[in-house]
Design a protein around this motif. Structure first.
Motif, PDB file in Angstrom:
ATOM      1  N   PRO A 224       0.846  -1.204   0.000  1.00  0.00           N
ATOM      2  CA  PRO A 224       0.000   0.000   0.000  1.00  0.00           C
ATOM      3  C   PRO A 224       0.875   1.244   0.000  1.00  0.00           C
ATOM      4  O   PRO A 224       2.007   1.153   0.442  1.00  0.00           O
ATOM      5  CB  PRO A 224      -0.800  -0.119   1.302  1.00  0.00           C
ATOM      6  CG  PRO A 224      -0.214  -1.249   2.072  1.00  0.00           C
ATOM      7  CD  PRO A 224       0.717  -2.003   1.187  1.00  0.00           C
ATOM      8  N   PRO A 225       0.433   2.397  -0.469  1.00  0.00           N
ATOM      9  CA  PRO A 225      -0.944   2.675  -0.878  1.00  0.00           C
ATOM     10  C   PRO A 225      -1.314   2.196  -2.278  1.00  0.00           C
ATOM     11  O   PRO A 225      -2.491   2.199  -2.621  1.00  0.00           O
ATOM     12  CB  PRO A 225      -0.975   4.207  -0.827  1.00  0.00           C
ATOM     13  CG  PRO A 225       0.431   4.617  -1.144  1.00  0.00           C
ATOM     14  CD  PRO A 225       1.309   3.559  -0.538  1.00  0.00           C
ATOM     15  N   LEU A 226      -0.340   1.792  -3.100  1.00  0.00           N
ATOM     16  CA  LEU A 226      -0.672   1.504  -4.502  1.00  0.00           C
ATOM     17  C   LEU A 226      -1.326   0.134  -4.657  1.00  0.00           C
ATOM     18  O   LEU A 226      -2.273  -0.038  -5.407  1.00  0.00           O
ATOM     19  CB  LEU A 226       0.594   1.559  -5.370  1.00  0.00           C
ATOM     20  CG  LEU A 226       1.322   2.913  -5.343  1.00  0.00           C
ATOM     21  CD1 LEU A 226       2.646   2.841  -6.076  1.00  0.00           C
ATOM     22  CD2 LEU A 226       0.443   3.982  -5.982  1.00  0.00           C
ATOM     23  N   CYS A 227      -0.791  -0.870  -3.944  1.00  0.00           N
ATOM     24  CA  CYS A 227      -1.239  -2.264  -4.066  1.00  0.00           C
ATOM     25  C   CYS A 227      -1.143  -2.765  -5.511  1.00  0.00           C
ATOM     26  O   CYS A 227      -0.538  -2.118  -6.346  1.00  0.00           O
ATOM     27  CB  CYS A 227      -2.634  -2.457  -3.494  1.00  0.00           C
ATOM     28  SG  CYS A 227      -2.665  -1.959  -1.753  1.00  0.00           S
ATOM     29  N   GLY A 228      -1.709  -3.940  -5.781  1.00  0.00           N
ATOM     30  CA  GLY A 228      -1.568  -4.508  -7.121  1.00  0.00           C
ATOM     31  C   GLY A 228      -0.315  -5.358  -7.230  1.00  0.00           C
ATOM     32  O   GLY A 228       0.328  -5.687  -6.226  1.00  0.00           O
ATOM     33  N   VAL A 229       0.052  -5.700  -8.478  1.00  0.00           N
ATOM     34  CA  VAL A 229       1.190  -6.602  -8.685  1.00  0.00           C
ATOM     35  C   VAL A 229       1.928  -6.226  -9.965  1.00  0.00           C
ATOM     36  O   VAL A 229       1.320  -5.738 -10.921  1.00  0.00           O
ATOM     37  CB  VAL A 229       0.699  -8.080  -8.722  1.00  0.00           C
ATOM     38  CG1 VAL A 229      -0.166  -8.355  -9.945  1.00  0.00           C
ATOM     39  CG2 VAL A 229       1.861  -9.056  -8.682  1.00  0.00           C
ATOM     40  N   LEU A 230       3.253  -6.427  -9.957  1.00  0.00           N
ATOM     41  CA  LEU A 230       4.062  -6.264 -11.163  1.00  0.00           C
ATOM     42  C   LEU A 230       4.339  -7.646 -11.741  1.00  0.00           C
ATOM     43  O   LEU A 230       4.696  -8.567 -11.001  1.00  0.00           O
ATOM     44  CB  LEU A 230       5.403  -5.591 -10.830  1.00  0.00           C
ATOM     45  CG  LEU A 230       5.361  -4.120 -10.450  1.00  0.00           C
ATOM     46  CD1 LEU A 230       6.659  -3.717  -9.763  1.00  0.00           C
ATOM     47  CD2 LEU A 230       5.154  -3.253 -11.688  1.00  0.00           C
ATOM     48  N   ILE A 231       4.161  -7.776 -13.060  1.00  0.00           N
ATOM     49  CA  ILE A 231       4.432  -9.055 -13.724  1.00  0.00           C
ATOM     50  C   ILE A 231       5.635  -8.835 -14.635  1.00  0.00           C
ATOM     51  O   ILE A 231       5.580  -8.047 -15.581  1.00  0.00           O
ATOM     52  CB  ILE A 231       3.213  -9.512 -14.541  1.00  0.00           C
ATOM     53  CG1 ILE A 231       1.970  -9.573 -13.631  1.00  0.00           C
ATOM     54  CG2 ILE A 231       3.484 -10.866 -15.176  1.00  0.00           C
ATOM     55  CD1 ILE A 231       0.665  -9.521 -14.385  1.00  0.00           C
ATOM     56  N   ILE A 232       6.753  -9.504 -14.288  1.00  0.00           N
ATOM     57  CA  ILE A 232       7.996  -9.267 -15.025  1.00  0.00           C
ATOM     58  C   ILE A 232       8.140 -10.327 -16.108  1.00  0.00           C
ATOM     59  O   ILE A 232       8.189 -11.531 -15.803  1.00  0.00           O
ATOM     60  CB  ILE A 232       9.220  -9.341 -14.076  1.00  0.00           C
ATOM     61  CG1 ILE A 232       8.971  -8.517 -12.812  1.00  0.00           C
ATOM     62  CG2 ILE A 232      10.484  -8.911 -14.805  1.00  0.00           C
ATOM     63  CD1 ILE A 232       8.970  -7.032 -12.997  1.00  0.00           C
ATOM     64  N   GLY A 233       8.202  -9.897 -17.371  1.00  0.00           N
ATOM     65  CA  GLY A 233       8.376 -10.837 -18.477  1.00  0.00           C
ATOM     66  C   GLY A 233       9.752 -10.684 -19.083  1.00  0.00           C
ATOM     67  O   GLY A 233      10.610  -9.978 -18.555  1.00  0.00           O
ATOM     68  N   GLU A 234       9.957 -11.379 -20.222  1.00  0.00           N
ATOM     69  CA  GLU A 234      11.263 -11.269 -20.894  1.00  0.00           C
ATOM     70  C   GLU A 234      11.311 -10.035 -21.785  1.00  0.00           C
ATOM     71  O   GLU A 234      12.382  -9.523 -22.081  1.00  0.00           O
ATOM     72  CB  GLU A 234      11.539 -12.534 -21.716  1.00  0.00           C
ATOM     73  CG  GLU A 234      11.907 -13.710 -20.828  1.00  0.00           C
ATOM     74  CD  GLU A 234      12.146 -14.993 -21.614  1.00  0.00           C
ATOM     75  OE1 GLU A 234      12.314 -14.913 -22.847  1.00  0.00           O
ATOM     76  OE2 GLU A 234      12.163 -16.055 -20.995  1.00  0.00           O
ATOM     77  N   GLU A 235      10.135  -9.578 -22.261  1.00  0.00           N
ATOM     78  CA  GLU A 235      10.144  -8.420 -23.166  1.00  0.00           C
ATOM     79  C   GLU A 235       9.237  -7.292 -22.685  1.00  0.00           C
ATOM     80  O   GLU A 235       9.279  -6.196 -23.240  1.00  0.00           O
ATOM     81  CB  GLU A 235       9.731  -8.867 -24.578  1.00  0.00           C
ATOM     82  CG  GLU A 235      10.806  -9.754 -25.188  1.00  0.00           C
ATOM     83  CD  GLU A 235      10.382 -10.423 -26.469  1.00  0.00           C
ATOM     84  OE1 GLU A 235       9.185 -10.329 -26.826  1.00  0.00           O
ATOM     85  OE2 GLU A 235      11.237 -11.051 -27.112  1.00  0.00           O
ATOM     86  N   THR A 236       8.395  -7.571 -21.670  1.00  0.00           N
ATOM     87  CA  THR A 236       7.537  -6.493 -21.156  1.00  0.00           C
ATOM     88  C   THR A 236       7.455  -6.586 -19.644  1.00  0.00           C
ATOM     89  O   THR A 236       7.672  -7.650 -19.060  1.00  0.00           O
ATOM     90  CB  THR A 236       6.080  -6.610 -21.685  1.00  0.00           C
ATOM     91  OG1 THR A 236       5.608  -7.916 -21.382  1.00  0.00           O
ATOM     92  CG2 THR A 236       5.967  -6.337 -23.158  1.00  0.00           C
TER      93      THR A 236
END
Length: 970
Positions: A224-236
């Motif tokens: 918090p405060p943003l919350c959510g998730v980052l999804i790390i890929g090979e190109e994005t």
């Protein structure tokens, strides 16, 4: 018989697998906790850097390491889960400075298929439960009660079978997990689930996201405060939450590790497979995410874990290179990098191969390992001995002796003593004025002199021995003795109860080659010991180790004698002699960590110290040293001043008796190594990753000088061709020594290589010359010299080649005979006519070569299924193996068996769970084999593992083994 074996670690694991940061040892203290596979290290962050607090072994290989803080606690607890499904919760006890186990248990299930992508262990940010993904299709929950105690665990079915990552989301009223998975069409998606603890089931979560980057394999939950998730890929890289979706493209890379910088989660450090460190920033306004930015900071070791500590200092833990403590600077340096390395922590792992050599020809083995991987690949020279870390040095010619002076010893006499060839002068250390001078008798010169705080002993020509005492500003001659021969060396180092004066004097003599003990002050001869031989004593020293008094006497040919000295009677007993070099030795005492040691300066400098009331000798990592003296100053605390040819060095000394490691960075991955004594070279098989867009690998055979470790010659292999084995050997009817290399063509479309080569090189003028190449029908996994021929393991076959001279004078390898019947013959060792084969899955088999028939036959095998990782022959009947469940075992050839069936079976006689994956065994030892010592006769085998462990297996006499076994049971 080598049935009775003792396994010991000479070098602990150094491969860092996990790390985390939190307030573990006290509410206000920041700790870095590092996991090295089977050990945990706890460090305290101080203004001076990381300070180690505890290093503990764990019985198990660590799969999860997480800090968490249950409700109502002032500091963090540590959760650990191991690869064998055991877990524990540890807490720091400040009073005893030890760990206490708060909870422990077993989370294995009777049925279930272990996950392909390794275990996942996560803890809910609000400390409501611990989640574990151990088996496909199951999510295990260990709930907390309101007092922060763990309750009984249960499983929840998980529809997604190919899970890549699971994390807990922040800021959810019910515990919520986010799952990154791959479907059966190889597309990747993200799903969220709420965990209903009462119903022990999942409830559909607030959002899902389909069809992500095909290389997506890492989730980072944002606090918090943003919350959510980052999804790390090979190109994005994608940011995803219930009400936002943002994506940015990145240059292709595989992210291996991440570390959060700020508590609010707006900045993250990402480390990729090439060792590049990026900063990922989430831009936001009024708690809404507006976008993502990524910036390259610089290069580090290839990170397996990243922990942001404080004040822009970051710990980079690595499995493929040295771990580092780095600082992130605001301004880039000349090369454009923001990364500054503050400290490196040596990592030997993964040790893919090594050899044991005696480079200095001193009877002391050194291990040269192929360590690290990819760009962090290196050779490491590991030797037992003492390292002097050079702090400063200056060129100075013709040093004949050195003494460190202080302006005052702690007594009232404020004086220096200066000895010239005809007089002794007493000089004030504050005013530098001469206070007193004592003259030698007319016509005599002073040859040798020694002194302590209150006494002077000197010898003049003609065998006169004179004893003076130092008063306040005066020198008084107390006694004068005429001896029958000239005096070669003296010592009155005080080792009795009085720290400033001695009751005994040691005197070394010319002519009768003896050492004598005189009493002080009356110079009565107490003891005379004839040394024998014709080499005179060059240096004598009275010293005390661990409360025992010794007399050390060094001869002019590099031999050292030591005697036990009885302080009251002056008697010398228990004479021992060891060789420390070939040049005259000078002995000096120094102290390190409040214990006294002796430095023997010669062509092979050695530190003499005592452990368990035994004198031990340890090499120093210096070439010839002529003099040494202790030097303790404000700029160089607790240092040594060392005089070498034309140079004066000031350095500090490492811990006594520790492995000294020197690193030779290669910038490429060395996979096989071999030493050739005759050409004084090493040959390695290595691979280099080209950094262009096509991820191409180049493989080489490289020749290195065995003193400087410089590349002196390179032979490039073909595209797709890997070096698999390397050997230095000679053949019958040929005096030359050759390097033989076995290779394989690893083609993308083939499961197993169907083609390879055997290359035979000779070293001429420091260059690799290819003499013979022989094509094979598979990968040459192993090469051995065998009765003047070459024995190769090629895929499932053992093949013997003989060395033939053609009519035109060229040479060739001609196939003589072979043996089929293996799945993949990966490891081969030979002894006489016997061949021991370690198979990919079928454990050991024992083959024999029959000269008359020119054939190889199977004699016996181990019928257990073991996936082998290394083999070695201990003696004619006992063979040692390592397998992929991290165990060691020995089998015995049953030659006395009554039936063929019994003789054809290798019986397992010893088993040991090591917890380490062994890549190679080699015969040899890291310690000096002193001829007079008890340990010289015990045969040892050294092993190297993926985690950077160097271990020793010693074959003990039966009585000793029984004794140690009893000791262990008590």
């Amino acid at each position: 018989m080598s049935i009775w074996n003792y396994v010991v670690t000479a070098h602990k694991p150094t491969n860092v697998t996990h790390s985390c940061v939190g307030n573990f040892t006290a509410p206000q203290e920041l700790n870095l906790i590092v996991a090295k596979c089977t050990r945990i290290e706890i460090h305290l962050l101080t203004p001076q850097g990381l300070q180690p607090m505890l290093d503990v072994p764990i019985y198990g290989r660590i799969a999860t390491l997480e800090l968490f803080r249950p409700h109502g606690e002032a500091q963090d607890f540590l959760f650990i889960a191991t690869e064998r499904y055991k877990f524990c919760v540890l807490q720091w006890d400040a009073e005893t400075s030890e760990l206490i186990t708060r909870a422990m248990g077993d989370v294995s299930d009777r049925i279930g298929r272990p996950t392909d992508n390794g275990q996942i262990g996560i803890i809910d940010p609000d400390c409501r439960l611990i989640g574990l993904h151990l088996y496909d299709g199951l999510f295990k929950v260990i709930p907390f009660d309101n007092k922060g105690q763990l309750k009984e665990a249960f499983n929840i079915r998980l529809e997604e079978l190919q899970v890549l990552d699971i994390k807990f989301l922040y800021g959810c009223s019910k515990p919520t997990i986010v799952v990154l998975y791959q479907d059966n069409k190889d597309a990747r998606h993200v799903k969220t689930y709420e965990v209903a603890l009462k119903d022990k089931d999942f409830v559909e979560g607030p959002w899902t996201q389909n069809n992500l980057d095909n290389g997506a394999d890492l989730l980072i939950p944002v606090p918090p405060p943003l919350c959510g998730v980052l999804i790390i890929g090979e190109e994005t890289i994608v940011y995803c939450s219930a009400n936002a979706f943002k994506a940015i493209p990145i240059r292709p890379s595989i992210t291996k590790a991440y570390g959060r910088v700020d508590a609010d989660g707006s900045r993250y450090l990402l480390g990729d497979h090439a060792g590049l460190l990026h900063l990922l920033v989430i831009t936001h306004e009024k708690e809404k995410v507006t976008g993502l930015k990524i910036e390259l900071l610089g290069e580090t070791s290839i990170a397996s874990t990243i922990s942001y500590l404080d004040n822009a200092v970051v710990y980079i833990g690595s499995s493929y290179g040295d771990s580092q403590l780095i600082k992130l600077n605001l301004q880039p340096d000349a090369k454009g990098s923001y990364v500054e390395v503050l400290e490196r922590y040596v990592n030997l792992g993964p040790i893919v191969d090594f050899c044991v050599v005696d480079l200095e020809r001193q009877g002391q083995g050194q291990v040269v390992t192929c360590s690290g991987a990819y760009k962090d690949g290196s050779l490491r020279i590991v030797r037992n001995g003492i390292g002097i870390n050079e702090q400063a040095s200056v060129e100075l010619q013709g040093i004949k002796g050195m003494w460190s002076l202080r302006s005052s010893t702690d007594d009232p006499f404020d004086t220096f003593l200066v000895v010239t060839s005809s007089s002794v002068r007493l000089v004030s250390s504050t005013t530098r004025e001469m206070r007193y001078e004592w003259h030698a008798p007319q016509g005599y010169s002073l040859n040798v002199a020694t002194a302590n705080a209150t006494q002077v002993l000197l010898a003049t020509g003609g065998g006169h021995l004179v004893y003076l005492e130092i008063g306040d500003g005066t020198l008084t001659e107390v006694k004068h003795e005429q001896l029958e021969y000239e005096i070669s060396c003296l010592d009155i180092n005080p080792i009795g109860d009085n720290p400033i004066s001695s009751q005994l004097a040691a005197v070394g003599m010319w002519t009768d080659i003896s050492v004598r003990i005189f009493s002080l002050p009356d110079l009565n001869l107490i003891t005379k010991e004839n040394l024998g031989g014709e080499i005179i004593p060059r240096s004598v020293l009275l010293c005390a180790f661990e409360g025992i008094s010794y007399l050390l006497c060094a001869l002019g040919d590099g031999h050292l004698l030591n005697f036990l000295l009885n302080m009251s009677t002056g008697e010398l007993t228990d004479r021992k002699k060891v060789s420390l070099g070939t040049q005259p030795i000078t002995l000096r005492t120094f102290s390190s960590k409040n214990t006294t040691h002796v430095f023997a300066a010669s062509d092979r400098p050695t530190v003499i110290y005592s452990s368990n009331k035994k004198l031990l000798y340890s090499n120093v990592n210096l070439k010839e040293v002529s003099h040494m003296c202790p030097f303790n100053s404000a700029a160089f605390p607790d240092s040594l001043a060392i005089a070498k040819e034309g140079e004066l060095t000031i350095g500090t000394i490492d811990d006594i008796q520790k492995l000294h490691i020197r690193s030779i960075p290669l910038g490429e991955h060395a996979r096989r190594i071999c030493h050739q004594e005759q050409s004084r070279t090493f040959a390695i098989c290595s691979l280099k990753n080209q950094s262009n867009a096509e991820e191409s690998e180049m493989h080489f055979i490289r020749l290195l000088d065995d003193q400087t470790f410089d590349f002196i010659s390179t032979y490039p292999l073909d595209t797709f061709e890997y070096g698999c084995s390397i050997l230095s050997c000679s053949f019958s009817d040929d005096t030359n020594v050759y390097y033989c290399v076995g290779t394989a063509y690893v083609l993308p479309e083939e499961n197993e290589p169907t083609k390879g080569r055997i290359l035979v090189f000779i070293v001429e003028d420091g260059k690799l010359q290819l003499i013979v190449e022989k094509e094979t029908k598979g990968a040459v996994y192993s090469l051995n010299a065998f009765n003047g021929k070459l024995l190769a393991a090629i895929n499932q076959k053992i093949q013997l080649y003989k060395w033939m001279l053609r009519d035109d004078g060229t040479r060739e390898l001609q196939s003589e005979c072979g043996h089929h019947g293996h799945i993949l013959a990966l490891f081969v060792q030979t002894r006489g006519d016997f061949i021991v084969v370690g198979d990919l899955m079928k454990s050991f088999s024992l083959l024999i070569y029959k000269h008359e028939e020119g054939a190889i036959e199977e004699r016996a095998r181990d019928y257990n299924a073991n996936w082998m990782s290394a083999v070695e022959i201990l003696d004619d009947d006992i063979y040692l193996g390592a397998e992929n469940n991290f165990n060691l075992f020995t089998v015995r050839k049953n030659s006395e068996g009554a039936t063929d069936e019994e003789r054809g079976r290798l019986e397992v006689v010893g088993e040991y769970h090591l917890g380490e994956f062994v890549n190679r065994f080699r015969h040899g030892s890291l310690v000096m084999r002193l001829p007079d010592s008890d340990v010289g006769q015990i045969p040892t085998v050294i092993f190297g593992t993926v985690n950077g462990v160097i271990g020793v297996i010693a074959s003990l006499p039966h009585e000793q083994y029984v004794f140690l076994e009893k000791l262990r049971q008590t």
